[in-house]
Design a protein around this motif. Structure first.
Motif, PDB file in Angstrom:
ATOM      1  N   ILE A   1      -3.164  -8.031   2.874  1.00  0.00           N
ATOM      2  CA  ILE A   1      -3.964  -8.610   3.968  1.00  0.00           C
ATOM      3  C   ILE A   1      -3.974 -10.124   3.862  1.00  0.00           C
ATOM      4  CG2 ILE A   1      -6.319  -8.833   4.852  1.00  0.00           C
ATOM      5  CD1 ILE A   1      -6.668  -5.824   4.098  1.00  0.00           C
ATOM      6  N   LEU A   2      -4.164 -10.649   2.669  1.00  0.00           N
ATOM      7  CA  LEU A   2      -4.193 -12.103   2.473  1.00  0.00           C
ATOM      8  C   LEU A   2      -2.831 -12.740   2.760  1.00  0.00           C
ATOM      9  CD1 LEU A   2      -6.413 -12.320  -0.716  1.00  0.00           C
ATOM     10  CD2 LEU A   2      -7.021 -13.081   1.590  1.00  0.00           C
ATOM     11  N   GLU A   3      -1.738 -12.048   2.405  1.00  0.00           N
ATOM     12  CA  GLU A   3      -0.403 -12.576   2.692  1.00  0.00           C
ATOM     13  C   GLU A   3      -0.164 -12.665   4.192  1.00  0.00           C
ATOM     14  OE1 GLU A   3       2.009  -9.871   0.400  1.00  0.00           O
ATOM     15  OE2 GLU A   3       2.073 -11.261  -1.310  1.00  0.00           O
TER      16      GLU A   3
ATOM     17  N   LEU B   1      -4.388  -0.394  -6.681  1.00  0.00           N
ATOM     18  CA  LEU B   1      -4.153  -0.100  -5.266  1.00  0.00           C
ATOM     19  C   LEU B   1      -5.073  -0.925  -4.374  1.00  0.00           C
ATOM     20  CD1 LEU B   1      -3.623   3.756  -5.270  1.00  0.00           C
ATOM     21  CD2 LEU B   1      -1.910   1.963  -4.881  1.00  0.00           C
ATOM     22  N   ASP B   2      -6.328  -1.064  -4.761  1.00  0.00           N
ATOM     23  CA  ASP B   2      -7.267  -1.897  -4.010  1.00  0.00           C
ATOM     24  C   ASP B   2      -6.773  -3.337  -3.958  1.00  0.00           C
ATOM     25  OD1 ASP B   2      -9.936  -2.590  -2.804  1.00  0.00           O
ATOM     26  OD2 ASP B   2     -10.103  -3.725  -4.690  1.00  0.00           O
ATOM     27  N   HIS B   3      -6.337  -3.865  -5.095  1.00  0.00           N
ATOM     28  CA  HIS B   3      -5.836  -5.241  -5.129  1.00  0.00           C
ATOM     29  C   HIS B   3      -4.568  -5.391  -4.310  1.00  0.00           C
ATOM     30  CE1 HIS B   3      -8.148  -6.472  -9.006  1.00  0.00           C
ATOM     31  NE2 HIS B   3      -8.930  -6.314  -7.973  1.00  0.00           N
ATOM     32  N   ASP B   4      -3.667  -4.410  -4.377  1.00  0.00           N
ATOM     33  CA  ASP B   4      -2.444  -4.465  -3.578  1.00  0.00           C
ATOM     34  C   ASP B   4      -2.773  -4.567  -2.098  1.00  0.00           C
ATOM     35  OD1 ASP B   4      -0.776  -4.362  -5.772  1.00  0.00           O
ATOM     36  OD2 ASP B   4      -0.219  -2.251  -5.508  1.00  0.00           O
ATOM     37  N   GLY B   5      -3.714  -3.770  -1.637  1.00  0.00           N
ATOM     38  CA  GLY B   5      -4.114  -3.805  -0.226  1.00  0.00           C
ATOM     39  C   GLY B   5      -4.711  -5.144   0.159  1.00  0.00           C
TER      40      GLY B   5
END
Length: 96
Positions: free
Chosen positions: A77-79, A69-73
């Protein structure tokens, strides 16, 4: 991190000494987990350490899900940032 500790856990095949069928099991080291997640390990009356594989699996799944979930968030943001920078680059190219 917790995920590195989980990923570093030893996994191996073993046969119980008392098992006359010589059935091969897959397991991990109770000694390792007693340092990482002490509540998942208990000492039996025979002095051996015993793993609570259910508790270990649950804790591992929760820790992994939190990291995902942390990586998805962070990826979202990066996208968004990447998309904004691409628009800015296109505008700069048109202005040049």
């Amino acid at each position: 991190s917790d995920l590195r500790l989980i990923a570093s856990a030893p996994i191996f095949d073993f046969i119980w000494k008392a098992d006359i069928t010589r059935t091969v099991h897959v397991g991990t080291s109770a000694q390792y987990w007693s340092k990482v997640f002490e509540n998942a390990v208990s000492e039996g009356g025979d002095g051996y350490l015993y793993m609570d594989y259910g508790a270990t699996a649950l804790a591992s799944a929760v820790i992994t899900a939190r990291k995902v979930l942390d990586h998805d968030g962070r990826i979202r943001i990066l996208e968004i940032e990447n998309q904004a920078l691409r628009k800015e680059i296109e505008q700069l190219k048109k202005a040049a």
